[in-house]
Design an enzyme around this catalytic site. Sequence first.
Site, mmCIF file in Angstrom:
data_model
loop_
_atom_site.group_PDB
_atom_site.id
_atom_site.type_symbol
_atom_site.label_atom_id
_atom_site.label_comp_id
_atom_site.label_asym_id
_atom_site.label_seq_id
_atom_site.Cartn_x
_atom_site.Cartn_y
_atom_site.Cartn_z
ATOM 1 N N LYS A 1 -5.503 -1.701 -9.226
ATOM 2 C CA LYS A 1 -4.258 -1.506 -10.301
ATOM 3 C C LYS A 1 -3.068 -2.256 -8.737
ATOM 4 O O LYS A 1 -2.612 -1.359 -7.663
ATOM 5 C CB LYS A 1 -4.425 -0.008 -10.328
ATOM 6 C CG LYS A 1 -3.095 -0.018 -11.020
ATOM 7 C CD LYS A 1 -2.746 1.792 -10.697
ATOM 8 C CE LYS A 1 -1.851 1.608 -9.422
ATOM 9 N NZ LYS A 1 -0.799 0.868 -9.759
ATOM 10 N N GLY B 1 -1.461 1.818 1.066
ATOM 11 C CA GLY B 1 -0.096 2.237 0.686
ATOM 12 C C GLY B 1 0.095 3.156 1.942
ATOM 13 O O GLY B 1 0.521 2.860 3.182
ATOM 14 N N SER B 2 1.172 3.742 1.152
ATOM 15 C CA SER B 2 1.821 5.072 2.538
ATOM 16 C C SER B 2 0.148 6.099 2.460
ATOM 17 O O SER B 2 -0.512 6.469 2.343
ATOM 18 C CB SER B 2 2.714 6.069 1.429
ATOM 19 O OG SER B 2 2.179 6.310 0.610
ATOM 20 N N THR B 3 1.674 6.397 3.700
ATOM 21 C CA THR B 3 -0.074 7.308 4.680
ATOM 22 C C THR B 3 -0.059 8.644 3.464
ATOM 23 O O THR B 3 -1.183 9.337 3.527
ATOM 24 C CB THR B 3 0.791 7.785 6.124
ATOM 25 O OG1 THR B 3 0.910 6.386 6.705
ATOM 26 C CG2 THR B 3 -0.222 8.654 6.323
ATOM 27 N N GLY C 1 -2.591 7.568 1.148
ATOM 28 C CA GLY C 1 -3.829 7.319 1.998
ATOM 29 C C GLY C 1 -5.043 9.020 1.974
ATOM 30 O O GLY C 1 -5.572 8.778 1.787
ATOM 31 N N GLU D 1 -5.002 1.279 4.128
ATOM 32 C CA GLU D 1 -4.513 0.047 5.288
ATOM 33 C C GLU D 1 -3.270 1.026 5.031
ATOM 34 O O GLU D 1 -2.680 1.316 4.112
ATOM 35 C CB GLU D 1 -4.280 -1.014 5.032
ATOM 36 C CG GLU D 1 -5.398 -1.575 5.143
ATOM 37 C CD GLU D 1 -5.935 -2.259 6.370
ATOM 38 O OE1 GLU D 1 -4.607 -1.841 7.510
ATOM 39 O OE2 GLU D 1 -7.100 -2.869 6.277
ATOM 40 N N CYS E 1 4.817 -3.493 6.858
ATOM 41 C CA CYS E 1 3.606 -2.048 7.553
ATOM 42 C C CYS E 1 3.879 -2.455 8.581
ATOM 43 O O CYS E 1 4.141 -1.291 9.588
ATOM 44 C CB CYS E 1 2.042 -1.742 6.712
ATOM 45 S SG CYS E 1 1.299 -3.424 7.060
ATOM 46 N N GLU F 1 8.877 5.953 9.203
ATOM 47 C CA GLU F 1 8.573 4.547 8.224
ATOM 48 C C GLU F 1 10.271 4.130 8.034
ATOM 49 O O GLU F 1 10.024 5.535 6.394
ATOM 50 C CB GLU F 1 7.216 3.941 7.850
ATOM 51 C CG GLU F 1 7.094 3.068 7.938
ATOM 52 C CD GLU F 1 5.996 2.761 6.895
ATOM 53 O OE1 GLU F 1 5.849 3.269 5.978
ATOM 54 O OE2 GLU F 1 5.478 1.593 7.161
HETATM 55 P P1 NAD Z 1 2.677 4.127 -2.829
HETATM 56 O O1 NAD Z 1 1.750 4.228 -1.384
HETATM 57 O O2 NAD Z 1 3.532 5.026 -2.611
HETATM 58 O O3 NAD Z 1 1.758 3.842 -3.255
HETATM 59 C C1 NAD Z 1 0.798 2.082 -2.812
HETATM 60 C C2 NAD Z 1 0.298 2.077 -4.488
HETATM 61 O O4 NAD Z 1 -0.872 3.284 -4.170
HETATM 62 C C3 NAD Z 1 0.306 1.838 -5.130
HETATM 63 O O5 NAD Z 1 -0.241 0.953 -6.102
HETATM 64 C C4 NAD Z 1 1.164 3.491 -6.342
HETATM 65 O O6 NAD Z 1 0.995 3.563 -7.688
HETATM 66 C C5 NAD Z 1 -0.150 3.551 -6.071
HETATM 67 N N1 NAD Z 1 -0.894 5.267 -5.806
HETATM 68 C C6 NAD Z 1 0.658 6.230 -5.890
HETATM 69 N N2 NAD Z 1 0.410 7.506 -5.721
HETATM 70 C C7 NAD Z 1 -1.352 6.980 -6.415
HETATM 71 C C8 NAD Z 1 -2.249 8.844 -6.256
HETATM 72 N N3 NAD Z 1 -1.658 9.624 -6.192
HETATM 73 N N4 NAD Z 1 -3.468 7.663 -6.344
HETATM 74 C C9 NAD Z 1 -4.101 6.382 -6.381
HETATM 75 N N5 NAD Z 1 -2.925 5.037 -6.845
HETATM 76 C C10 NAD Z 1 -1.569 5.788 -6.205
HETATM 77 O O7 NAD Z 1 3.592 3.504 -1.274
HETATM 78 P P2 NAD Z 1 4.369 2.108 -1.170
HETATM 79 O O8 NAD Z 1 5.910 2.717 -1.490
HETATM 80 O O9 NAD Z 1 3.530 1.317 -2.647
HETATM 81 O O10 NAD Z 1 3.911 0.858 -0.986
HETATM 82 C C11 NAD Z 1 4.657 0.959 0.879
HETATM 83 C C12 NAD Z 1 3.722 1.444 1.973
HETATM 84 O O11 NAD Z 1 2.623 0.326 1.909
HETATM 85 C C13 NAD Z 1 4.465 1.921 3.426
HETATM 86 O O12 NAD Z 1 3.645 2.755 4.061
HETATM 87 C C14 NAD Z 1 3.563 0.628 4.031
HETATM 88 O O13 NAD Z 1 3.874 0.637 5.016
HETATM 89 C C15 NAD Z 1 2.515 0.714 3.368
HETATM 90 N N6 NAD Z 1 1.417 -0.864 3.770
HETATM 91 C C16 NAD Z 1 0.863 -1.026 4.299
HETATM 92 C C17 NAD Z 1 1.000 -2.046 4.929
HETATM 93 C C18 NAD Z 1 -0.921 -2.517 6.139
HETATM 94 O O14 NAD Z 1 -1.233 -3.122 5.833
HETATM 95 N N7 NAD Z 1 -1.176 -1.199 6.179
HETATM 96 C C19 NAD Z 1 1.022 -3.260 4.616
HETATM 97 C C20 NAD Z 1 1.842 -3.050 3.391
HETATM 98 C C21 NAD Z 1 2.239 -1.830 3.111
#
Ligand code: NAD
Length: 503
Positions: A200, A253-255, A258, A275, A309, A406
């Site tokens: 997704k 995605g975000s911490t 995560g 990640e 990130c 961040e």
């Molecule tokens: P986000 O956590 O809001 O979303 C990431 C993904 O998770 C999206 O597909 C979103 O639809 C999904 N998501 C959101 N809530 C969810 C839930 N409750 N259950 C399951 N899935 C859910 O993050 P974002 O705003 O899309 O991305 C930015 C963040 O990603 C930043 O914190 C960045 O540091 C991190 N990031 C990390 C890496 C890495 O490799 N460490 C790489 C790129 C981005």
Amino acid sequence: MPQLNNDYSRLSSAAHDFLFRDHQMVIDGQEVAADNGETIAVLDPSNGKTVGSAPAAGDAEIDRAVRAARKAFDHGPWPRMSPGERERIMLKFADLVERDRMLLAEIESVESGRVLGAVAAFDSDLSASCLRYMAGWATKLTGKTMDLTAPYAPGMKFFAYTQLAPVGVVAAITPWNVPLCQAAWKIAPALAAGCTVVLKPSEMTPLGALQFAKLALEAGIPAGVVNVVSGNGRTAGAALVSHPMVDKISFTGSTAVGREIARIGAEGMKKVTLELGGKSPMVVLGDADLAKVIPGAAMGIYANHGQNCCAGSRLYVHSSIYDKVVAGIADVAASMVLGSGLDPDSQMGPLASKGQQDRVLGFVERGVASGAELVTGGTSLDHEGAYVRPTILADVDHGMEVVRDEIFGPVLSVMRFDDEDKVIELANDSVYGLGASIWTQDVNKVHRFAEAFRAGTVWVNTHNILDMAMPFGGVKSSGIGHDLGEEAVLQNCQVKANVINLT
Ligand code: NAD
């Protein structure tokens, strides 16, 4: 001066045909809409216009996709075919990504706002490279043999060995910052191990991943092995990670999200790799080569508009060279040409969304209000696109929000230091631990800092270099496990122990 609105007449006819329409998900080899007919508009951040739509999957579509992946894993050919055959098909997949390099880049540039040339070089080429590198692992996954002691079974003889078996159905969830690359980083190691996947992508950037899934089918990957569903995180994402038929969750995605996913994974006893976010330090010692530091640190923060990130968002500079380094990076920042992703004269596009623009500018405003010196940038453009000028906040205090949190945008927070022990302490004083870089010409100091940094990746006289061969992951709140490298394939495997009675 580049155009700030994307000029769609620059698009290839293939990209024109693909964009500006309603798309469907790829489930079990078929293109499907959401049963409820709901869609999500995909916006071009250079002008806020809709450039296509994707289905908003609900529980029913997620269930259908996971069941398709389960069936393909439990009964289909992919986990059962020879590793060499899997490798061959993955290499074909990579060739198709290379064939469609510019189409994929155009889609990604328009939906994420990033500059076309950079997207082609990064997302398209790294995705093909990832598929090729991981394809090679399919034939190299081996177990071990061992002699057993078994003191409770005197006189008996056993032959025992381990195997690396695929973990099963992988639920992959990715963000919007480098969407195609993230999809490839999740899908390729899972395929090499013999797993099946439901991906997704972010609701903001689903289009590239949907096209990627079609290339997987064209390459000969059987139906149900690579499924891509689109939808919102709190609905589709949450339904996917908590589905009982999922064996492994691979999340970027975000911490905050995560953490939630780690909890759900623990409840379902699923394997989880995360990640997450970062606030990576770049430490410049007094002897550093400024010809490397100034352009290198500028790209450490401004590459991908700081939506990275592992962006080097905290810069610590020895006081003997502080003024020169800040002035040098400020010159680079002020000379960066902002414009729409499709304009070849642009060096930096808009951020991914208006929401992201507001968020980043809010951080800058609060940073300045709390005493940071705004050296350059800190503003949007007089335009509806989500542009933010490359920004430097100098003489920040370590307790400020702009140093702790961040920002995920083109904002560099700079501090001066004199004492090396103290700067190591400050560099490690973060909840995050994704990347860190040390800039010096002294090899002893290189080793000292490389050992002292608490980070998943340490760079020396560079920042942000990622490669398929190099495991990428974080410590502390930056995550658990790795994408890329051999580690990524192993995290899609489970060790199975087998014992044969030879008596
Ligand atoms: P986000 O956590 O809001 O979303 C990431 C993904 O998770 C999206 O597909 C979103 O639809 C999904 N998501 C959101 N809530 C969810 C839930 N409750 N259950 C399951 N899935 C859910 O993050 P974002 O705003 O899309 O991305 C930015 C963040 O990603 C930043 O914190 C960045 O540091 C991190 N990031 C990390 C890496 C890495 O490799 N460490 C790489 C790129 C981005």
